[in-house]
Design a protein around this motif. Structure first.
Motif, PDB file in Angstrom:
ATOM      1  N   TYR A 119     -11.748  15.846 -22.646  1.00 21.90           N
ATOM      2  CA  TYR A 119     -10.725  15.230 -23.217  1.00 21.90           C
ATOM      3  C   TYR A 119      -9.560  15.419 -22.832  1.00 21.90           C
ATOM      4  O   TYR A 119      -9.030  16.720 -22.808  1.00 21.90           O
ATOM      5  CB  TYR A 119     -10.702  14.961 -24.714  1.00 21.90           C
ATOM      6  CG  TYR A 119     -12.085  14.548 -25.361  1.00 21.90           C
ATOM      7  CD1 TYR A 119     -12.668  13.357 -25.173  1.00 21.90           C
ATOM      8  CD2 TYR A 119     -13.149  15.319 -26.094  1.00 21.90           C
ATOM      9  CE1 TYR A 119     -13.761  12.846 -25.516  1.00 21.90           C
ATOM     10  CE2 TYR A 119     -14.192  14.851 -26.636  1.00 21.90           C
ATOM     11  CZ  TYR A 119     -14.465  13.599 -26.324  1.00 21.90           C
ATOM     12  OH  TYR A 119     -15.687  13.083 -26.830  1.00 21.90           O
ATOM     13  N   THR A 120      -8.671  14.800 -22.308  1.00 23.73           N
ATOM     14  CA  THR A 120      -7.186  15.145 -21.699  1.00 23.73           C
ATOM     15  C   THR A 120      -6.032  14.621 -22.714  1.00 23.73           C
ATOM     16  O   THR A 120      -4.948  15.037 -22.710  1.00 23.73           O
ATOM     17  CB  THR A 120      -6.913  14.709 -20.360  1.00 23.73           C
ATOM     18  OG1 THR A 120      -6.862  13.166 -20.446  1.00 23.73           O
ATOM     19  CG2 THR A 120      -8.057  15.038 -19.495  1.00 23.73           C
ATOM     20  N   SER A 122      -5.512  13.103 -26.965  1.00 24.31           N
ATOM     21  CA  SER A 122      -5.721  12.461 -28.414  1.00 24.31           C
ATOM     22  C   SER A 122      -4.836  12.197 -29.370  1.00 24.31           C
ATOM     23  O   SER A 122      -3.615  12.660 -29.440  1.00 24.31           O
ATOM     24  CB  SER A 122      -6.546  13.703 -29.317  1.00 24.31           C
ATOM     25  OG  SER A 122      -6.858  13.431 -30.417  1.00 24.31           O
ATOM     26  N   LEU A 135      -8.905  19.558 -26.693  1.00 29.61           N
ATOM     27  CA  LEU A 135      -8.734  19.126 -25.547  1.00 29.61           C
ATOM     28  C   LEU A 135      -8.931  19.910 -24.412  1.00 29.61           C
ATOM     29  O   LEU A 135      -9.027  21.223 -24.514  1.00 29.61           O
ATOM     30  CB  LEU A 135      -7.117  18.638 -25.393  1.00 29.61           C
ATOM     31  CG  LEU A 135      -6.783  17.493 -26.544  1.00 29.61           C
ATOM     32  CD1 LEU A 135      -5.486  17.383 -26.155  1.00 29.61           C
ATOM     33  CD2 LEU A 135      -7.766  16.466 -26.509  1.00 29.61           C
TER      34      LEU A 135
END
Length: 276
Positions: A119-120, A122, A135
Motif C-alpha cells: 500500500y502506498t 491510504s 504503508l
C-alpha cells in the motif's frame, strides 16, 4: 563525517557504496582503481564485489574493463519510478472514493519482480471504528481482496509461480490455502472485475478491491476499500462496488489502459485464464 574503513563495512554496505559511486558518474564507465579510491576500498575488494554485481546484471563491464550501471539496476529504477507515478496519478481518485463512500480507501501497487504488493497511500474513513494499515510494507497477493484483485489478472504462469513459491501459507485462519479453491476464486474475480473477502488478510475486516491497468493493459495495482465486519452492510454492496469500479476505471484510463465506457473489467490479459 568520514567514511568507515574498508574492513569496518559490511559486504552489503560496500556493494551499495559501489553502486552509488557508479551512479554518481552519470552512466560513464569507471575503472576499478578509480572506484576503489572513491569508495575507500581495496582494489581487490572492489573487483570481487563488482564480479558478484555483474553476475546479477546490476553492473556491466565494457570492452576496456571499466564498469557501468547494468540493465537489471536500470529495470529496478524504471519499475520504481512507475510505482511512484502510479501513486501520484491515482491519489486524487482514491481521495474521491473515500469521500464518496466514507470508508478507508487504499492504493495498492504490484511489483512483478518480487510478486508482492504494497500500500502506498491510504485515505481514512471518518468513522471512529476503522482500520489503519501500515504503508510501504510488502504483502502477499494471494491473501485478501487487495492482493486477489491483482493476482486474478496476472497470466496463468505467474499465478502458478506465486502459488509454488509461497505454498499459500495462511495469513489468517480464513486465507484460502487450497490451490484449486484459489483458482476458482480468481476466475470469479476476473469475471466480475473485483474481489470481496472477509478476514483473509486482516481478522475482522471486509475487503472490496478492483484492479488498475496500465497502457499495456497489464495489472499494476488496485484500489481497496476496507471495512470492519461489524459495520459492513451487505445492502450497500452494489453502491460501494459501483463507486470502486468508477474509481479504478478512471485511474486506468488516465494511465492509457484500453478501458471502454461502461465496460469492466477490460479485455483480459492473454493466457490469464487458470484452471477452474
Amino acid at each position: 563525517m568520514s567514511r568507515p574503513s574498508d574492513g569496518a563495512r559490511e559486504p552489503i554496505t560496500k556493494a551499495i557504496d559501489l553502486i552509488t559511486a557508479l551512479i554518481s558518474h552519470g552512466g560513464k564507465p569507471v575503472g576499478v582503481r578509480e572506484l576503489a579510491a572513491q569508495t575507500d576500498m581495496a582494489p581487490s575488494t572492489v573487483h570481487r564485489l563488482l564480479a558478484v554485481l555483474e553476475r546479477r546484471c546490476l553492473v556491466e563491464r565494457d570492452d576496456t574493463g571499466r564498469y557501468g550501471i547494468g540493465l537489471e539496476l536500470f529495470r529496478w529504477s524504471s519499475r520504481l519510478a512507475g510505482l511512484f507515478n502510479l501513486r501520484e496519478t491515482a491519489l486524487p481518485w482514491v481521495r474521491g472514493l473515500a469521500h464518496e463512500t466514507n470508508e478507508t480507501a487504499l492504493l495498492g501497487v504490484y511489483n512483478a519482480t518480487t510478486q508482492l504488493m504494497m500500500y502506498t497511500a491510504s485515505v481514512e474513513s471518518s468513522h471512529p471504528l476503522r482500520y489503519v494499515l501500515e504503508l510501504e510494507k510488502w504483502r502477499p497477493v494471494y491473501a485478501g481482496a487487495s492482493g486477489l484483485a491483482i493476482m486474478a489478472f496476472l497470466p496463468a504462469d505467474q499465478q502458478q509461480a506465486i502459488i509454488d513459491r509461497t505454498g499459500l501459507l495462511p495469513v489468517t485462519d480464513r486465507t484460502v490455502t487450497d490451490p484449486e479453491a484459489l483458482h476458482r476464486e480468481l476466475a470469479k474475480i476476473r469475471r466480475r472485475g473485483y474481489a470481496l473477502t472477509s478476514g483473509q488478510n486482516i481478522p475482522g475486516a471486509v475487503g472490496l478491491a478492483a484492479p488498475i491497468f496500465d497502457g499495456r493493459g497489464v495489472v499494476v495495482g488496485d484500489v481497496c476499500l476496507t471495512i470492519p465486519e461489524q459495520r459492513y452492510d451487505a445492502t450497500a454492496h452494489e453502491d460501494l462496488t459501483n463507486h470502486l469500479i468508477d474509481c479504478v476505471r478512471d485511474i486506468s484510463h488516465s494511465l492509457g489502459a484500453p478501458v471502454k465506457p461502461g465496460v469492466w473489467p477490460p479485455s483480459p490479459v492473454p493466457d490469464a485464464d487458470a484452471p477452474a
